[in-house]
Design a protein around this motif. Structure first.
Motif, PDB file in Angstrom:
ATOM      1  N   THR A 163       0.801  -1.228   0.000  1.00  0.00           N
ATOM      2  CA  THR A 163       0.000   0.000   0.000  1.00  0.00           C
ATOM      3  C   THR A 163       0.833   1.277   0.000  1.00  0.00           C
ATOM      4  O   THR A 163       0.524   2.213  -0.747  1.00  0.00           O
ATOM      5  CB  THR A 163      -0.978   0.006   1.181  1.00  0.00           C
ATOM      6  N   PRO A 164       1.900   1.399   0.814  1.00  0.00           N
ATOM      7  CA  PRO A 164       2.667   2.652   0.793  1.00  0.00           C
ATOM      8  C   PRO A 164       3.199   3.016  -0.593  1.00  0.00           C
ATOM      9  O   PRO A 164       3.293   4.204  -0.928  1.00  0.00           O
ATOM     10  CB  PRO A 164       3.814   2.376   1.783  1.00  0.00           C
ATOM     11  N   PHE A 165       3.522   2.019  -1.405  1.00  0.00           N
ATOM     12  CA  PHE A 165       4.033   2.305  -2.744  1.00  0.00           C
ATOM     13  C   PHE A 165       2.949   2.906  -3.636  1.00  0.00           C
ATOM     14  O   PHE A 165       3.232   3.663  -4.553  1.00  0.00           O
ATOM     15  CB  PHE A 165       4.601   1.041  -3.388  1.00  0.00           C
ATOM     16  N   THR A 166       1.691   2.557  -3.371  1.00  0.00           N
ATOM     17  CA  THR A 166       0.591   3.119  -4.166  1.00  0.00           C
ATOM     18  C   THR A 166       0.341   4.583  -3.807  1.00  0.00           C
ATOM     19  O   THR A 166      -0.420   5.261  -4.496  1.00  0.00           O
ATOM     20  CB  THR A 166      -0.714   2.326  -3.962  1.00  0.00           C
ATOM     21  N   GLN A 167       0.990   5.066  -2.737  1.00  0.00           N
ATOM     22  CA  GLN A 167       0.849   6.465  -2.325  1.00  0.00           C
ATOM     23  C   GLN A 167       2.156   7.241  -2.517  1.00  0.00           C
ATOM     24  O   GLN A 167       2.308   8.357  -2.023  1.00  0.00           O
ATOM     25  CB  GLN A 167       0.426   6.535  -0.853  1.00  0.00           C
ATOM     26  N   GLU A 253     -10.936  18.107  -7.518  1.00  0.00           N
ATOM     27  CA  GLU A 253     -10.410  19.163  -8.397  1.00  0.00           C
ATOM     28  C   GLU A 253      -9.312  19.950  -7.674  1.00  0.00           C
ATOM     29  O   GLU A 253      -8.283  20.302  -8.270  1.00  0.00           O
ATOM     30  CB  GLU A 253     -11.545  20.094  -8.815  1.00  0.00           C
ATOM     31  N   ARG A 254      -9.523  20.221  -6.417  1.00  0.00           N
ATOM     32  CA  ARG A 254      -8.519  20.915  -5.617  1.00  0.00           C
ATOM     33  C   ARG A 254      -7.258  20.072  -5.483  1.00  0.00           C
ATOM     34  O   ARG A 254      -6.133  20.592  -5.545  1.00  0.00           O
ATOM     35  CB  ARG A 254      -9.106  21.233  -4.245  1.00  0.00           C
ATOM     36  N   GLN A 255      -7.427  18.770  -5.334  1.00  0.00           N
ATOM     37  CA  GLN A 255      -6.292  17.855  -5.232  1.00  0.00           C
ATOM     38  C   GLN A 255      -5.472  17.861  -6.521  1.00  0.00           C
ATOM     39  O   GLN A 255      -4.229  17.902  -6.482  1.00  0.00           O
ATOM     40  CB  GLN A 255      -6.782  16.440  -4.934  1.00  0.00           C
ATOM     41  N   PHE A 266      -6.552   7.253 -11.932  1.00  0.00           N
ATOM     42  CA  PHE A 266      -6.914   6.472 -10.753  1.00  0.00           C
ATOM     43  C   PHE A 266      -5.764   6.363  -9.768  1.00  0.00           C
ATOM     44  O   PHE A 266      -5.955   6.517  -8.549  1.00  0.00           O
ATOM     45  CB  PHE A 266      -7.391   5.077 -11.166  1.00  0.00           C
ATOM     46  N   HIS A 267      -4.555   6.124 -10.250  1.00  0.00           N
ATOM     47  CA  HIS A 267      -3.429   5.951  -9.343  1.00  0.00           C
ATOM     48  C   HIS A 267      -2.997   7.257  -8.698  1.00  0.00           C
ATOM     49  O   HIS A 267      -2.178   7.247  -7.770  1.00  0.00           O
ATOM     50  CB  HIS A 267      -2.246   5.296 -10.071  1.00  0.00           C
ATOM     51  N   ASP A 268      -3.543   8.375  -9.159  1.00  0.00           N
ATOM     52  CA  ASP A 268      -3.232   9.663  -8.549  1.00  0.00           C
ATOM     53  C   ASP A 268      -4.142   9.971  -7.363  1.00  0.00           C
ATOM     54  O   ASP A 268      -3.832  10.851  -6.553  1.00  0.00           O
ATOM     55  CB  ASP A 268      -3.383  10.791  -9.581  1.00  0.00           C
ATOM     56  N   LEU A 269      -5.248   9.284  -7.269  1.00  0.00           N
ATOM     57  CA  LEU A 269      -6.217   9.586  -6.207  1.00  0.00           C
ATOM     58  C   LEU A 269      -5.627   9.367  -4.819  1.00  0.00           C
ATOM     59  O   LEU A 269      -5.986  10.057  -3.864  1.00  0.00           O
ATOM     60  CB  LEU A 269      -7.471   8.721  -6.376  1.00  0.00           C
TER      61      LEU A 269
END
Length: 566
Positions: A163-167, A253-255, A266-269
């Motif tokens: 999980t940490p790698f996905t962030q 949108e702010r993000q 998706f991977h940016d969320l």
């Protein structure tokens, strides 16, 4: 006594049955209240021993799914749990048909009888083979998820560990890690489909044989929706769709703007801040020590509770190979002990576990006086108030956990709680559609998921992840498999928890803690709306409840500048 010293002994069903039925006959034959009360109390003790054995086996199997002994015990419980439930069913029948029913209702919590009424409607001895099959399918799902061994950057990871790698702040790392997680579910798509298809058929057969139109109706009775019904849930979902989804889209949108992106893939969320999400400071042992300090400073009751958890080793927090995914809190009846299971992975979720699951555990610790096993915890929509509210009650101590990243943590914690609401109702809507159409193919189910996802979570752009575009994201939502219709509860509780967030952190309401403590102490002896009344909280079903929530949270988040959370 430490958890490792808690004795597990597989119960002998036949011996237990003899003692149970003997006591049940005393209840049936009772002509004076004292006789009936004594019989019910002894039946509670007997049922508590079974709850204890089941939970010990379940915990130890989930901690290490490769443990051969507890794998066998898991198989035993899959087969025998419905047989023990059959005895409980007979208890509920005897209780409700007692000549002393009104006197018993004045002696024991009212929710015991509500619970009994529901279980009489949702169980029959002829269906035991189907309940056994359902249990085994749930185990099959959990084992499949726990089997994940994901190769990434030269190492092997579980789903939790990756999980940490996905962030990651590095876009390539983040995308590749997300591809690996998606790949696991895609590679096992046929297995997940097969398990769920069989689950639907088994559950539909159970429901229809008991006289329900479908498993949707059955599920609402099984989930003890005592204060509300399916039409109220549908109206609530519509309110979330119309009023909250537009607000969450502003946050996304702010993000994107904050992270310098024209759009969020998706991977940016999962990356909320360009320089990384807030992460807790310290080793797992140090985080537990900080939590212990926090709970001592919060109140005498929470200090005593957390000392009990630590001293008796009732927290299993580290992620490891063979450990089931996710987190939970359960209660071991005979030892009057909560137990917290988690998978620490170095993200802010580690701190969320120490507050969320501790909220559940604290509630059961305060409800130890309740002897009826089925109502130590309240219903799910109620017990999640304890956990989600504790996350916000803990805010004043977040400096200890996140130091200079505290503002980032609080902003994302509150924002993600709001963003969760549409996803939470999506899960419920999906299950309603699936169980209303039990003959759907797996492709039709996945098409339904993706269509609903576009309504409730339009921020999900799967252009780079065609497998997810095909509608398999829900494979990772374990509740859909193992706890059907347990999800809308989180969203109802979240709306209530937002009110506690305001009272504790904005209003500095001195009565808030006593209200929170009071609902922990009543456990499951009250219904959802009764608990809200005790806590002085507004029902999510009341007109304007969502409007107030949106204004409350949106105004706070809008007041936080990018400079404050950079």
């Amino acid at each position: 006594m430490k958890f490792s010293e808690y004795t597990y002994l597989r119960p002998n069903y036949e011996t237990y049955k003899v003692e149970f039925l003997k006591t049940l006959q005393l209840l049936t034959d009772a002509t004076v209240l004292s006789e009936a009360v004594n019989a019910v109390q002894h039946l509670n003790e007997l049922r508590g021993t079974i709850e204890t054995a089941y939970n010990l086996a379940m915990i130890r199997n989930s901690v290490d799914t490769n443990d051969a002994f507890y794998e066998k015990e898991d198989e035993f419980w899959n087969e025998y749990q419905p047989l023990f439930q059959e005895l409980d069913f007979q208890f509920y029948q005897a209780l409700l048909s007692s000549d002393l029913l009104e006197e018993l209702k004045a002696t024991f919590p009212a929710t015991l009888f509500l619970f009994a009424e529901g279980r009489v409607k949702t169980f029959h001895s002829d269906l035991i083979p189907l309940f056994q099959k359902e249990n085994q399918l749930c185990s099959d799902f959990s084992k499949l998820v726990a089997s994940a061994q994901i190769s990434f950057e030269g190492e092997i990871y579980t789903l939790s560990q990756i999980t940490p790698f996905t962030q990651s702040v590095d876009e390539t790392t983040r995308r590749q890690a997300t591809e690996k997680v998606t790949g696991f579910y895609a590679e096992n798509e046929a297995k997940f489909d097969a398990i769920y298809d069989e689950m639907i058929q088994v559950r539909t057969e159970i429901a229809t044989k008991l006289g329900f139109k479908n498993y949707v109706e059955f599920g609402d009775v099984l989930m003890n929706r005592w204060d509300y019904d399916r039409p109220m849930i549908e109206t609530y979902r519509s309110e979330v769709l119309q009023k909250i989804v537009p607000v969450t889209q502003k946050l996304y949108e702010r993000q994107a703007k904050r992270n310098g992106l024209s759009k969020l893939n998706f991977h940016d969320l999962s990356l909320v801040f360009p320089n990384g999400n807030a992460t807790p400071k310290g080793t797992p042992e140090e985080l537990v020590a900080k939590a212990q300090k926090m709970y001592h400073e919060l109140s005498p009751e929470t200090g005593e509770f957390f000392d009990f958890m630590v001293n008796n080793e009732l927290l299993d927090l580290l992620s490891k190979t063979g450990k089931q995914a996710g987190g939970y809190c359960t209660y071991i009846q005979d030892y009057q002990s909560p137990f917290i299971f988690a998978n620490f992975n170095g993200t802010s979720h580690d701190v969320d576990v120490l507050t969320h699951e501790a909220g559940h555990a604290f509630q059961t610790y305060e409800s130890r006086w309740i002897k009826e096993p089925e109502i130590v915890f309240p219903n799910y929509e109620s017990c999640e108030i304890h956990s989600m509210s504790m996350e916000f009650i803990a805010w004043p101590w977040m400096d200890d956990f996140f130091e200079e990243q505290t503002n980032k943590y609080k902003f994302n914690h509150l924002a993600s709680a709001l963003q969760f609401l549409p996803y939470g109702v999506l899960v419920d809507h999906f299950q309603q559609e699936v169980y209303s159409n039990p003959n759907w193919t797996s492709a039709e189910r996945k098409a339904c998921w993706r269509a609903l996802e576009k309504q409730y979570c339009p921020e999900r752009d799967y252009e780079l992840f065609p497998e997810l575009e095909n509608g398999i994201y829900w494979f990772r939502q374990g509740h859909i498999f193992t706890s059907p219709f347990y999800y809308i509860d989180y969203t109802l509780a979240q709306v209530c928890a937002f009110q506690f967030w305001k009272r504790f952190n904005v209003d500095k309401d001195e009565t808030a803690w006593q209200d929170y403590l009071a609902i922990c102490q009543v456990g499951g002896t009250k219904t959802f709306l009764e608990i809200l009344n005790i806590a002085h909280l507004q029902s999510p079903f009341e007109a304007g409840a969502l409007d107030d929530t949106i204004i409350l949270v949106d105004d706070y988040l809008s007041s936080v500048t990018e400079e404050q959370i950079k």
